[in-house]
Design a protein around this motif. Structure first.
Motif, PDB file in Angstrom:
ATOM      1  N   THR A 199       0.925  -1.288  -0.059  1.00 32.90           N
ATOM      2  CA  THR A 199       0.064  -0.048   0.179  1.00 32.90           C
ATOM      3  C   THR A 199       0.800   1.274  -0.273  1.00 32.90           C
ATOM      4  O   THR A 199       0.362   2.430  -0.274  1.00 32.90           O
ATOM      5  CB  THR A 199      -0.940  -0.066   1.385  1.00 32.90           C
ATOM      6  OG1 THR A 199      -0.006   0.133   2.484  1.00 32.90           O
ATOM      7  CG2 THR A 199      -1.777  -1.198   1.247  1.00 32.90           C
ATOM      8  N   SER A 200       2.306   1.096   0.305  1.00 27.08           N
ATOM      9  CA  SER A 200       2.958   2.299   0.152  1.00 27.08           C
ATOM     10  C   SER A 200       2.891   3.121  -1.106  1.00 27.08           C
ATOM     11  O   SER A 200       3.234   4.403  -1.186  1.00 27.08           O
ATOM     12  CB  SER A 200       4.494   1.948   0.634  1.00 27.08           C
ATOM     13  OG  SER A 200       4.581   1.247   1.842  1.00 27.08           O
ATOM     14  N   PHE A 201       2.787   2.322  -2.138  1.00 26.59           N
ATOM     15  CA  PHE A 201       2.901   3.038  -3.482  1.00 26.59           C
ATOM     16  C   PHE A 201       1.648   3.075  -4.226  1.00 26.59           C
ATOM     17  O   PHE A 201       1.443   2.869  -5.441  1.00 26.59           O
ATOM     18  CB  PHE A 201       3.937   1.993  -4.288  1.00 26.59           C
ATOM     19  CG  PHE A 201       5.392   2.118  -3.862  1.00 26.59           C
ATOM     20  CD1 PHE A 201       6.318   3.227  -4.338  1.00 26.59           C
ATOM     21  CD2 PHE A 201       5.763   1.137  -2.767  1.00 26.59           C
ATOM     22  CE1 PHE A 201       7.515   3.322  -3.618  1.00 26.59           C
ATOM     23  CE2 PHE A 201       7.083   1.553  -2.362  1.00 26.59           C
ATOM     24  CZ  PHE A 201       7.904   2.502  -2.611  1.00 26.59           C
ATOM     25  N   ARG A 202       0.586   3.174  -3.468  1.00 25.79           N
ATOM     26  CA  ARG A 202      -0.758   3.317  -4.359  1.00 25.79           C
ATOM     27  C   ARG A 202      -0.687   4.944  -5.263  1.00 25.79           C
ATOM     28  O   ARG A 202       0.112   5.845  -4.857  1.00 25.79           O
ATOM     29  CB  ARG A 202      -1.892   3.706  -3.229  1.00 25.79           C
ATOM     30  CG  ARG A 202      -2.162   2.274  -2.490  1.00 25.79           C
ATOM     31  CD  ARG A 202      -3.307   2.494  -1.456  1.00 25.79           C
ATOM     32  NE  ARG A 202      -2.752   3.360  -0.478  1.00 25.79           N
ATOM     33  CZ  ARG A 202      -3.898   3.838   0.285  1.00 25.79           C
ATOM     34  NH1 ARG A 202      -5.270   3.296   0.364  1.00 25.79           N
ATOM     35  NH2 ARG A 202      -3.822   4.786   1.151  1.00 25.79           N
ATOM     36  N   LYS A 203      -1.298   4.751  -6.351  1.00 28.58           N
ATOM     37  CA  LYS A 203      -1.315   5.938  -7.036  1.00 28.58           C
ATOM     38  C   LYS A 203      -2.013   6.970  -6.233  1.00 28.58           C
ATOM     39  O   LYS A 203      -2.967   7.065  -5.884  1.00 28.58           O
ATOM     40  CB  LYS A 203      -2.143   5.596  -8.476  1.00 28.58           C
ATOM     41  CG  LYS A 203      -2.280   6.638  -9.396  1.00 28.58           C
ATOM     42  CD  LYS A 203      -2.729   6.088 -10.832  1.00 28.58           C
ATOM     43  CE  LYS A 203      -2.476   7.190 -11.742  1.00 28.58           C
ATOM     44  NZ  LYS A 203      -1.000   7.592 -12.175  1.00 28.58           N
ATOM     45  N   ARG A 204      -1.223   8.096  -6.561  1.00 33.84           N
ATOM     46  CA  ARG A 204      -1.438   9.590  -5.915  1.00 33.84           C
ATOM     47  C   ARG A 204      -2.106  10.647  -6.901  1.00 33.84           C
ATOM     48  O   ARG A 204      -1.442  10.426  -8.220  1.00 33.84           O
ATOM     49  CB  ARG A 204      -0.744  10.025  -4.942  1.00 33.84           C
ATOM     50  CG  ARG A 204      -0.190   9.146  -3.689  1.00 33.84           C
ATOM     51  CD  ARG A 204       0.802   9.690  -2.883  1.00 33.84           C
ATOM     52  NE  ARG A 204       1.946  10.078  -3.534  1.00 33.84           N
ATOM     53  CZ  ARG A 204       2.854   8.964  -3.598  1.00 33.84           C
ATOM     54  NH1 ARG A 204       2.579   7.579  -3.367  1.00 33.84           N
ATOM     55  NH2 ARG A 204       4.095   9.262  -4.117  1.00 33.84           N
ATOM     56  N   THR A 205      -3.138  11.215  -6.623  1.00 30.43           N
ATOM     57  CA  THR A 205      -3.221  12.582  -7.467  1.00 30.43           C
ATOM     58  C   THR A 205      -2.074  13.299  -7.667  1.00 30.43           C
ATOM     59  O   THR A 205      -1.214  13.411  -6.611  1.00 30.43           O
ATOM     60  CB  THR A 205      -4.364  13.117  -6.979  1.00 30.43           C
ATOM     61  OG1 THR A 205      -4.134  13.711  -5.690  1.00 30.43           O
ATOM     62  CG2 THR A 205      -5.818  11.989  -6.845  1.00 30.43           C
ATOM     63  N   VAL A 206      -2.151  14.203  -8.802  1.00 28.73           N
ATOM     64  CA  VAL A 206      -1.092  14.919  -9.036  1.00 28.73           C
ATOM     65  C   VAL A 206      -1.716  16.482  -8.708  1.00 28.73           C
ATOM     66  O   VAL A 206      -2.653  16.688  -9.238  1.00 28.73           O
ATOM     67  CB  VAL A 206      -0.414  14.980 -10.449  1.00 28.73           C
ATOM     68  CG1 VAL A 206       0.648  15.958 -10.663  1.00 28.73           C
ATOM     69  CG2 VAL A 206       0.070  13.512 -10.653  1.00 28.73           C
ATOM     70  N   SER A 207      -1.044  17.383  -7.754  1.00 32.51           N
ATOM     71  CA  SER A 207      -1.613  18.603  -7.544  1.00 32.51           C
ATOM     72  C   SER A 207      -1.250  19.592  -8.773  1.00 32.51           C
ATOM     73  O   SER A 207      -0.606  19.259  -9.806  1.00 32.51           O
ATOM     74  CB  SER A 207      -0.727  19.116  -6.441  1.00 32.51           C
ATOM     75  OG  SER A 207       0.549  19.466  -6.764  1.00 32.51           O
ATOM     76  N   LYS A 208      -1.820  20.645  -8.872  1.00 33.13           N
ATOM     77  CA  LYS A 208      -1.879  21.731  -9.937  1.00 33.13           C
ATOM     78  C   LYS A 208      -0.378  22.318  -9.983  1.00 33.13           C
ATOM     79  O   LYS A 208      -0.058  22.657 -11.204  1.00 33.13           O
ATOM     80  CB  LYS A 208      -3.042  22.815  -9.607  1.00 33.13           C
ATOM     81  CG  LYS A 208      -4.377  22.362  -9.785  1.00 33.13           C
ATOM     82  CD  LYS A 208      -5.236  23.544  -9.634  1.00 33.13           C
ATOM     83  CE  LYS A 208      -6.658  23.020  -9.923  1.00 33.13           C
ATOM     84  NZ  LYS A 208      -7.651  24.218  -9.926  1.00 33.13           N
ATOM     85  N   LEU A 209       0.231  22.277  -8.798  1.00 32.87           N
ATOM     86  CA  LEU A 209       1.343  22.773  -8.711  1.00 32.87           C
ATOM     87  C   LEU A 209       2.429  21.727  -9.572  1.00 32.87           C
ATOM     88  O   LEU A 209       3.317  22.358 -10.371  1.00 32.87           O
ATOM     89  CB  LEU A 209       2.048  22.946  -7.371  1.00 32.87           C
ATOM     90  CG  LEU A 209       3.512  23.049  -7.144  1.00 32.87           C
ATOM     91  CD1 LEU A 209       3.943  24.483  -7.806  1.00 32.87           C
ATOM     92  CD2 LEU A 209       3.688  22.887  -5.679  1.00 32.87           C
ATOM     93  N   MET A 210       2.247  20.396  -9.186  1.00 34.04           N
ATOM     94  CA  MET A 210       3.082  19.614 -10.215  1.00 34.04           C
ATOM     95  C   MET A 210       2.979  19.526 -11.512  1.00 34.04           C
ATOM     96  O   MET A 210       3.609  19.168 -12.361  1.00 34.04           O
ATOM     97  CB  MET A 210       3.168  18.352  -9.437  1.00 34.04           C
ATOM     98  CG  MET A 210       3.427  18.180  -7.916  1.00 34.04           C
ATOM     99  SD  MET A 210       5.081  18.679  -7.558  1.00 34.04           S
ATOM    100  CE  MET A 210       6.006  17.577  -8.452  1.00 34.04           C
TER     101      MET A 210
END
Length: 240
Positions: A199-210
């Motif tokens: 679970t450490s590498f679950r896909k995360r959303t990318v912020s507008k900054l990134m």
């Protein structure tokens, strides 16, 4: 202790691990420690001596590591002072971290501890289901500049031992193999953690900054144009 720069042995493949994986790496450290030179050296095997130190880029690069096809996304940070929100978003984005200092700059070495604390603190709240700190490798760069050295090899080894993190002292200028070993080792550390804590590498959303940070697809760009990364052509590769 002398560090041997042999590439890591192949990992034992688990049935749960795919043969192709995308990993996000954030390269942190003060300005002028060689973060861009190290990153570009890894993906092109070339060394660049001059570049814009304020440039912040995400490099997309494909390589084979221990039999796996790895899609690297490498965030080369500018390393300048910035507010807490900016650095927090960048750290949240990453799966693994290279914290770099220069052996010619004592202040950059002193910054390593603070950056390690930030990475652990920020990820402790975002990596649900895992109590392990995110995979991190400490890198001492510019070992070729022996006459300008201000940080000993023993200093780096002592710090890494205290933090319980892998440590490499390299010259991005002199050796692609040393530089590649750093990235390959971090990938190995990431796969070890994935095996023990999926679970450490679950896909995360990318912020507008990134999303605003320019991206370079190294393989396709170099393959289609034949141009190299140099100070004169560097900006031309940046996409909107």
């Amino acid at each position: 202790m002398t560090t041997n720069f042999t590439l890591p042995r192949p990992l034992r493949r688990s049935g749960s691990l795919p043969s192709s994986r995308t990993v996000r790496i954030v390269v942190l450290g003060q300005g002028a420690v060689g973060k861009t030179a190290m990153t570009v050296r890894f993906i092109t095997k070339r060394f660049i001596g001059e570049y814009d130190p304020t440039l912040e880029t995400i490099y997309r690069h494909e390589a084979t590591v221990s039999g796996d096809v790895v899609h690297f996304e490498i965030l080369d940070t500018a390393g300048q002072e910035e507010d807490a929100l900016l650095i927090e978003e960048k750290i949240k984005w990453g799966d693994g971290f290279l914290i770099v200092y220069s052996v010619t700059d004592r202040c950059s070495f002193d910054e390593v501890m603070r950056l390690c604390f930030l990475v652990n603190h920020i990820h402790s709240g975002s990596r649900k289901g895992s109590s392990d700190p995110p995979p991190t490798v400490i890198v001492a760069n510019k070992k070729d500049l022996q006459y300008d050295r201000m940080v000993t090899t023993e200093d780096g080894e002592s710090l890494s031992k205290g933090l319980k993190l892998p440590f490499f002292e390299i010259s991005a200028r002199d050796s692609w193999e040393e530089t590649a070993t750093v990235f390959h080792t971090l990938y190995g550390e990431m796969m070890k953690q994935l095996t023990s804590s999926p679970t450490s590498f679950r896909k995360r959303t990318v912020s507008k900054l990134m999303e605003k940070i320019p991206k370079i697809n190294s393989n396709s760009t170099l393959g289609s144009t034949g141009r190299s990364f140099s100070f004169g052509s560097f900006r031309d590769f940046l996409s909107d």
